[in-house]
Design an enzyme around this catalytic site. Structure first.
Site, PDB file in Angstrom:
ATOM      1  N   LYS A   1       0.093   4.275  -0.346  1.00 29.39           N
ATOM      2  CA  LYS A   1      -0.630   5.605   0.428  1.00 29.39           C
ATOM      3  C   LYS A   1      -0.357   6.528  -0.335  1.00 29.39           C
ATOM      4  O   LYS A   1      -0.230   6.599  -1.733  1.00 29.39           O
ATOM      5  CB  LYS A   1       0.022   5.580   1.749  1.00 29.39           C
ATOM      6  CG  LYS A   1       0.003   4.424   2.665  1.00 29.39           C
ATOM      7  CD  LYS A   1      -0.007   4.737   4.096  1.00 29.39           C
ATOM      8  CE  LYS A   1      -0.168   3.183   4.844  1.00 29.39           C
ATOM      9  NZ  LYS A   1       0.055   3.205   6.190  1.00 29.39           N
TER      10      LYS A   1
ATOM     11  N   GLU B   1      -6.825   4.679   7.933  1.00 31.01           N
ATOM     12  CA  GLU B   1      -6.483   6.162   7.431  1.00 31.01           C
ATOM     13  C   GLU B   1      -7.673   6.659   6.919  1.00 31.01           C
ATOM     14  O   GLU B   1      -8.193   8.028   7.146  1.00 31.01           O
ATOM     15  CB  GLU B   1      -5.207   6.320   6.567  1.00 31.01           C
ATOM     16  CG  GLU B   1      -4.195   5.982   7.577  1.00 31.01           C
ATOM     17  CD  GLU B   1      -2.867   5.516   6.756  1.00 31.01           C
ATOM     18  OE1 GLU B   1      -2.911   5.595   5.679  1.00 31.01           O
ATOM     19  OE2 GLU B   1      -1.921   4.959   7.480  1.00 31.01           O
TER      20      GLU B   1
ATOM     21  N   HIS C   1      -9.647   1.306   4.645  1.00 24.78           N
ATOM     22  CA  HIS C   1      -8.357   1.405   5.512  1.00 24.78           C
ATOM     23  C   HIS C   1      -8.537   2.348   6.595  1.00 24.78           C
ATOM     24  O   HIS C   1      -9.292   3.465   6.630  1.00 24.78           O
ATOM     25  CB  HIS C   1      -7.124   1.946   4.621  1.00 24.78           C
ATOM     26  CG  HIS C   1      -5.880   2.009   5.227  1.00 24.78           C
ATOM     27  ND1 HIS C   1      -5.531   2.720   6.114  1.00 24.78           N
ATOM     28  CD2 HIS C   1      -5.032   1.006   5.187  1.00 24.78           C
ATOM     29  CE1 HIS C   1      -4.254   2.701   6.473  1.00 24.78           C
ATOM     30  NE2 HIS C   1      -3.813   1.311   6.110  1.00 24.78           N
TER      31      HIS C   1
ATOM     32  N   SER D   1       3.440  -2.477  10.189  1.00 24.53           N
ATOM     33  CA  SER D   1       4.790  -2.362  10.493  1.00 24.53           C
ATOM     34  C   SER D   1       5.347  -3.563  10.050  1.00 24.53           C
ATOM     35  O   SER D   1       6.251  -4.283  10.833  1.00 24.53           O
ATOM     36  CB  SER D   1       5.266  -2.043  11.781  1.00 24.53           C
ATOM     37  OG  SER D   1       4.728  -0.783  12.212  1.00 24.53           O
TER      38      SER D   1
ATOM     39  N   GLU E   1      -5.489  -4.892  10.573  1.00 26.96           N
ATOM     40  CA  GLU E   1      -4.439  -4.052  10.664  1.00 26.96           C
ATOM     41  C   GLU E   1      -4.964  -3.316  11.904  1.00 26.96           C
ATOM     42  O   GLU E   1      -5.665  -2.345  12.140  1.00 26.96           O
ATOM     43  CB  GLU E   1      -4.555  -2.851   9.595  1.00 26.96           C
ATOM     44  CG  GLU E   1      -4.397  -3.428   8.257  1.00 26.96           C
ATOM     45  CD  GLU E   1      -3.604  -2.601   7.425  1.00 26.96           C
ATOM     46  OE1 GLU E   1      -2.485  -2.699   6.755  1.00 26.96           O
ATOM     47  OE2 GLU E   1      -4.265  -1.327   7.198  1.00 26.96           O
TER      48      GLU E   1
ATOM     49  N   ASN F   1       0.635  -1.151  -0.044  1.00 26.54           N
ATOM     50  CA  ASN F   1       0.028  -0.142   0.089  1.00 26.54           C
ATOM     51  C   ASN F   1       0.940   1.206  -0.159  1.00 26.54           C
ATOM     52  O   ASN F   1       1.602   1.731   1.113  1.00 26.54           O
ATOM     53  CB  ASN F   1      -0.683  -0.063   0.947  1.00 26.54           C
ATOM     54  CG  ASN F   1      -1.551   1.153   1.340  1.00 26.54           C
ATOM     55  OD1 ASN F   1      -1.861   2.285   0.603  1.00 26.54           O
ATOM     56  ND2 ASN F   1      -2.162   1.356   2.779  1.00 26.54           N
TER      57      ASN F   1
ATOM     58  N   GLY G   1       2.263   1.851  10.888  1.00 30.26           N
ATOM     59  CA  GLY G   1       3.563   3.257  10.613  1.00 30.26           C
ATOM     60  C   GLY G   1       4.091   3.613  12.038  1.00 30.26           C
ATOM     61  O   GLY G   1       4.689   4.439  11.942  1.00 30.26           O
TER      62      GLY G   1
HETATM   63  P1  PGA Z   1       2.822   0.328   7.716  1.00 28.37           P
HETATM   64  O1  PGA Z   1       1.231   0.392   7.024  1.00 28.37           O
HETATM   65  O2  PGA Z   1       3.513  -1.184   6.834  1.00 28.37           O
HETATM   66  O3  PGA Z   1       3.524   1.407   7.119  1.00 28.37           O
HETATM   67  O4  PGA Z   1       2.738   0.045   9.225  1.00 28.37           O
HETATM   68  C1  PGA Z   1       0.467  -0.757   7.008  1.00 28.37           C
HETATM   69  C2  PGA Z   1      -0.760  -0.149   6.268  1.00 28.37           C
HETATM   70  O5  PGA Z   1      -1.421   0.862   6.633  1.00 28.37           O
HETATM   71  O6  PGA Z   1      -1.369  -0.916   5.374  1.00 28.37           O
END
Ligand code: PGA
Length: 249
Positions: free
Chosen positions: A11, A97, A95, A213, A167, A9, A173
């Protein structure tokens, strides 16, 4: 047997030129991989370009979001038809976010999941609890809500064409990965919900990715869990070498 699926992803990162650089670097690194399904999710502006590079390869294309109508007066939105048009096979929906910053709810996620299936796009439906919810001991309740309402009304056939991504929001992140046991606990819980809602047979076939992560150092122990069928990778998917290591763990 569930075929593992590892998705990057990207982003809101990378211009078209940078996206092409990344995917052109990734493609040869994962060229021989057949035991894992590989997906990349660039930004909307890069989709059509990246599509040209991954077409005919073992890398599938995903979008990071979409609206549920086919077309119309919805300024700023992108429809499932448009994603199909540029070669998307998958679309990431719900997601955290999007839930946190853009008002996505289980209801809007549900509209989108259904619209994806109408157009033959496979949704990667994201679920997961926030830190305070985990600390309050309601992680399972939150996930039950995400699953029950987000997937409401899906047929068994549609469920089989969907992927779920667990997640935990506190792991995204932050560098804080869920322990393999924490991930397995929630993945098994989700599979149990799918058994209740659909059937044991459906639950047994649906792939559940872990996200938060994921990196080369922790992917193997996460993937070794019986109910972890892949990863949704943010930060580490922005580097071809790291993402390839994760795919080939
Ligand atoms: P990350 O993000 O691997 O940077 O923690 C995962 C995601 O939000 O899909």
């Amino acid at each position: 047997m569930r075929k593992p699926i590892i998705a990057g992803n990207w982003k809101m990162h990378k211009t078209v030129a940078e996206s092409l650089e990344l995917v052109n670097a990734l493609k040869p690194l994962v060229a021989g991989v057949t035991n894992v399904e590989i997906v990349v999710a660039p930004t909307f502006t890069a989709l059509a370009f990246v599509s040209q590079v991954v077409g005919g390869s073992n890398i599938a294309l995903a979008a990071q979001n979409m609206y549920w109508e086919d077309s119309g007066a919805f300024t700023g939105e992108i429809s499932p038809l448009m994603l199909k048009d540029v070669g998307c096979e998958y679309v990431i929906l719900g997601h955290s976010e999007r839930r946190q910053y853009f008002g996505e709810t289980n209801e809007t996620v549900n509209h989108k999941v259904k619209a994806a299936h109408v157009h033959g796009l496979k949704p990667i439906v994201c679920v997961g609890e926030r830190l305070e919810q985990r600390e309050a001991g309601i992680a399972h309740d939150v996930i039950r809500d995400h699953i029950v309402h987000g997937l409401a009304g899906l047929t068994a056939a549609e469920m089989l064409e969907s992927v779920i991504a667990y997640e935990p929001v506190w792991a995204i992140g932050t560098g804080k990965t869920a322990t393999p046991d924490q991930a397995q606990d929630v993945h098994a819980f989700i599979r149990g919900l799918l058994t209740e809602i659909f059937s044991a047979d459906v639950a047994d076939q649906v792939r559940i990715q872990y996200g938060g992560s994921v990196k080369p150092e922790n992917v193997s122990e996460l993937m070794a869990q019986p109910d972890v069928d892949g990863g949704l990778v943010g930060g580490a998917s922005l580097r071809a070498d790291l993402f390839a290591q994760i795919v080939k763990h």
